[in-house]
Design an enzyme around this catalytic site. Structure first.
Site, PDB file in Angstrom:
ATOM      1  N   ASP A 140     -13.420  -1.892  27.937  1.00 25.81           N
ATOM      2  CA  ASP A 140     -13.765  -0.559  26.671  1.00 25.81           C
ATOM      3  C   ASP A 140     -12.594  -0.024  26.519  1.00 25.81           C
ATOM      4  OD1 ASP A 140     -14.741   1.570  25.100  1.00 25.81           O
ATOM      5  OD2 ASP A 140     -16.646   0.854  25.278  1.00 25.81           O
ATOM      6  N   GLY A 167      -8.248  -1.202  27.887  1.00 27.70           N
ATOM      7  CA  GLY A 167      -8.371  -2.169  26.957  1.00 27.70           C
ATOM      8  C   GLY A 167      -8.596  -1.696  25.507  1.00 27.70           C
ATOM      9  N   PHE A 220     -10.053  -4.544  22.524  1.00 25.99           N
ATOM     10  CA  PHE A 220     -10.649  -5.505  21.867  1.00 25.99           C
ATOM     11  C   PHE A 220      -9.262  -6.175  20.626  1.00 25.99           C
ATOM     12  CE2 PHE A 220     -14.790  -3.389  20.794  1.00 25.99           C
ATOM     13  CZ  PHE A 220     -14.056  -3.158  19.760  1.00 25.99           C
ATOM     14  N   HIS A 236     -20.984  -5.630  14.516  1.00 27.48           N
ATOM     15  CA  HIS A 236     -21.192  -4.153  13.255  1.00 27.48           C
ATOM     16  C   HIS A 236     -20.393  -3.316  12.670  1.00 27.48           C
ATOM     17  CE1 HIS A 236     -23.933  -1.068  14.862  1.00 27.48           C
ATOM     18  NE2 HIS A 236     -23.199  -0.805  14.965  1.00 27.48           N
TER      19      HIS A 236
HETATM   20  C1  LIG Z   1     -22.043   1.338  19.235  1.00 29.19           C
HETATM   21  S1  LIG Z   1     -20.995   1.416  21.053  1.00 29.19           S
HETATM   22  C2  LIG Z   1     -21.767  -0.015  21.500  1.00 29.19           C
HETATM   23  C3  LIG Z   1     -21.815   0.342  23.551  1.00 29.19           C
HETATM   24  C4  LIG Z   1     -22.826  -0.951  24.352  1.00 29.19           C
HETATM   25  N1  LIG Z   1     -22.338  -2.448  23.769  1.00 29.19           N
HETATM   26  C5  LIG Z   1     -24.108  -0.466  23.787  1.00 29.19           C
HETATM   27  O1  LIG Z   1     -24.982  -2.093  22.768  1.00 29.19           O
HETATM   28  O2  LIG Z   1     -24.932  -0.021  24.298  1.00 29.19           O
HETATM   29  C6  LIG Z   1     -19.295   0.709  20.496  1.00 29.19           C
HETATM   30  C7  LIG Z   1     -18.192   0.722  22.320  1.00 29.19           C
HETATM   31  O3  LIG Z   1     -17.341  -0.330  21.442  1.00 29.19           O
HETATM   32  C8  LIG Z   1     -16.394   0.610  21.890  1.00 29.19           C
HETATM   33  N2  LIG Z   1     -15.370   0.074  21.384  1.00 29.19           N
HETATM   34  C9  LIG Z   1     -15.066   1.183  19.905  1.00 29.19           C
HETATM   35  N3  LIG Z   1     -13.279   0.195  19.725  1.00 29.19           N
HETATM   36  C10 LIG Z   1     -12.916  -0.598  20.865  1.00 29.19           C
HETATM   37  C11 LIG Z   1     -11.796  -1.317  20.532  1.00 29.19           C
HETATM   38  N4  LIG Z   1     -10.424  -0.843  20.046  1.00 29.19           N
HETATM   39  N5  LIG Z   1     -11.654  -1.563  22.231  1.00 29.19           N
HETATM   40  C12 LIG Z   1     -12.608  -1.850  22.671  1.00 29.19           C
HETATM   41  N6  LIG Z   1     -13.923  -1.197  22.789  1.00 29.19           N
HETATM   42  C13 LIG Z   1     -13.352  -0.609  21.516  1.00 29.19           C
HETATM   43  C14 LIG Z   1     -16.781   1.907  22.042  1.00 29.19           C
HETATM   44  O4  LIG Z   1     -16.111   2.357  23.089  1.00 29.19           O
HETATM   45  C15 LIG Z   1     -18.132   2.072  22.218  1.00 29.19           C
HETATM   46  O5  LIG Z   1     -18.135   1.557  24.072  1.00 29.19           O
END
Ligand SMILES: C[S@@+](CC[C@H](N)C(=O)[O-])C[C@H]1O[C@@H](n2cnc3c(N)ncnc32)[C@H](O)[C@@H]1O
Length: 337
Positions: free
Chosen positions: A200, A226, A228, A246
Site C-alpha cells: 500500500d 509503494g 501500484f 473500481h
Molecule cells: C478502498 S481501499 C481497499 C482496502 C482493502 N483492499 C479492502 O478491500 O478492504 C483502497 C486501498 O488502495 C490503496 N491505494 C490507493 N492508491 C494506491 C496506490 N497508488 N498504490 C498502492 N495502494 C493504493 C489505499 O491506500 C487503500 O488502502
C-alpha cells in the site's frame, strides 16, 4: 379492472436518505458507543448526549424501526449488528466508513445530476483538486479511521475468502492495496503455512504494522510500501486486490492487471474482490450504486461485472478464470496464470 400499482417502493427509495442521515447522526453523537455499556432509558440518553427533548423519542424509535436499536420496556439497547459494527471501542467498528459517507459523500451526492451531465467527479477533486486518497489521508485521524473501517467492511469477505480459496496449494500471498491488513490477517490466521503481507502507499505502513503485530503475525506478514502505478508489485504465489480496480478507469484497470500478471509465477493466482455487479446488470443494487459513486469520487473509475473481470483477466494473459460469491455484497473473480 387492472389494480393500480402501489407507491410503496417509490416512497421507500425517496425517503431513504432520511434513514441514512438518522444513522449518521446517531453515530456522530456516539449513541451506539454509549449503549455498548448497557441499555439506558430515553432521559438518561438525552442528558448523556446533550439532546433537546423535542425529537428525542422520534429519533430513538426511528432507530428501533430501522433495526439499529432494540427497545424493551423503557430502555433502549444496541441491536447485535449495531453493537458489533458501530461501537467505536470495538476493532470491528465500521463507523469510520459511515462517518466518511456522512461528512463527504452525503453532501457530494447532492451534485449527482451535475455529475451525470458532465461526467466529472463531484468531490474535493471537483475543479482539479487532489484525488480521494490524498484528501482522506491528509489528516492522520481520518487516515486511521478510514483504514480501520475498511477492515470492518471487508471482514466478512476476508473470512469467506480464507475459507473458500484453495490456499493449501500456495505458499505466499500479498494483498495489494491492503489498508490496515484485515484480509492478510484473516488468511494468515486460518492458514499457518502461508507467509505474505500487504502492499500500500507508504503512509499506510505504521497502521498496517500495528494491526498485524496485535495478532502476533509480524514474522509472517510484512508491509511493502509503494504505489501500484509507479512501483512493481511484490512477487507472490497469490495476489489479492480488494475494492481496488473500481477506483480506476479501464486503462488503469488493465495496467494493474498486467502488473499483477507480471508479478505472479506460472500457476499463481490473482483474486479480485469487490461488489461485482451481476452479469445482467439488473439486481445488485449496491454494486451499481458503488459504480455511480465512482462517478462522484474518481476521474474515470467504475464498477464491473464478474464477466468483465474474467474477460479483462484473460486479455491480460490469465488462462483460467472463475467468479465465486463471497457475501451478499462481494464476489471474487479469480485468474490463474
Ligand atoms: C478502498 S481501499 C481497499 C482496502 C482493502 N483492499 C479492502 O478491500 O478492504 C483502497 C486501498 O488502495 C490503496 N491505494 C490507493 N492508491 C494506491 C496506490 N497508488 N498504490 C498502492 N495502494 C493504493 C489505499 O491506500 C487503500 O488502502
Amino acid at each position: 379492472m387492472a389494480t393500480e400499482p402501489t407507491n410503496d417502493r417509490i416512497m421507500e427509495i425517496g425517503f431513504g436518505f432520511m434513514g441514512a442521515k438518522t444513522l449518521f447522526s446517531a453515530l456522530e453523537l456516539g449513541l451506539f458507543s454509549l449503549l455498548a455499556a448497557g441499555p439506558l432509558d430515553a432521559e438518561t440518553i438525552r442528558t448523556r448526549l446533550g439532546l433537546h427533548p423535542r425529537a428525542l423519542r422520534d429519533f430513538l424509535d426511528t432507530l428501533v424501526a430501522l433495526g439499529m436499536l432494540a427497545r424493551e420496556g423503557e430502555r433502549y439497547a444496541n441491536t447485535a449488528e449495531a453493537d458489533f459494527y458501530l461501537d467505536r471501542a470495538k476493532p470491528s467498528y465500521i463507523g469510520g466508513l459511515l462517518e466518511m459517507l456522512d461528512r463527504r459523500l452525503y453532501g457530494f451526492w447532492a451534485s449527482l445530476t451535475e455529475g451525470l451531465r458532465t461526467g466529472s467527479p463531484q468531490n474535493e477533486s471537483k475543479g482539479g483538486g487532489e484525488n480521494i486518497f490524498a484528501a482522506l489521508y491528509a489528516d492522520p485521524v481520518r487516515l486511521r479511521l478510514f483504514l480501520q473501517s475498511m477492515t470492518g467492511v471487508s471482514m466478512p469477505s476476508a473470512k469467506a475468502m480464507a475459507r473458500q480459496f484453495p490456499w493449501t496449494r500456495y505458499k505466499t500471498f500479498v494483498d495489494v492495496g491492503a489498508a490496515q491488513g484485515g484480509l492478510p490477517v484473516q488468511v494468515a490466521l486460518a492458514h499457518p503455512h502461508l507467509t505474505g503481507g500487504g502492499f500500500d502507499l507508504p503512509i499506510v505502513g505504521p497502521v498496517f504494522e500495528e494491526y498485524v503485530a496485535s495478532f502476533g503475525l509480524s514474522d509472517r506478514l510484512r508491509f511493502h510500501p509503494g504505489s501500484f502505478f509507479t512501483d512493481p508489485l511484490p512477487r507472490a504465489d497469490v495476489l489479492v486486490m480488494g475494492h481496488i480496480l473500481h477506483d480506476w478507469n479501464l486503462e488503469e484497470k488493465r495496467a494493474l492487471l498486467a502488473k499483477a500478471y507480471e508479478a505472479l509465477p506460472t500457476g499463481g493466482a490473482l483474486i479480485l474482490y469487490e461488489a461485482l455487479i451481476d452479469d445482467e446488470r439488473r439486481r445488485h443494487v449496491l454494486g451499481l450504486l458503488m459504480s455511480l459513486n465512482m462517478l462522484i469520487e474518481t476521474q474515470g473509475g467504475f464498477d464491473y461485472t464478474g464477466a468483465d473481470a474474467c474477460r479483462w483477466m484473460r486479455e491480460a494473459g490469465f488462462r483460467e478464470t472463475r467468479v465465486e460469491r463471497l457475501t451478499a455484497l462481494d464476489s471474487m473473480a479469480v485468474g490463474v496464470k
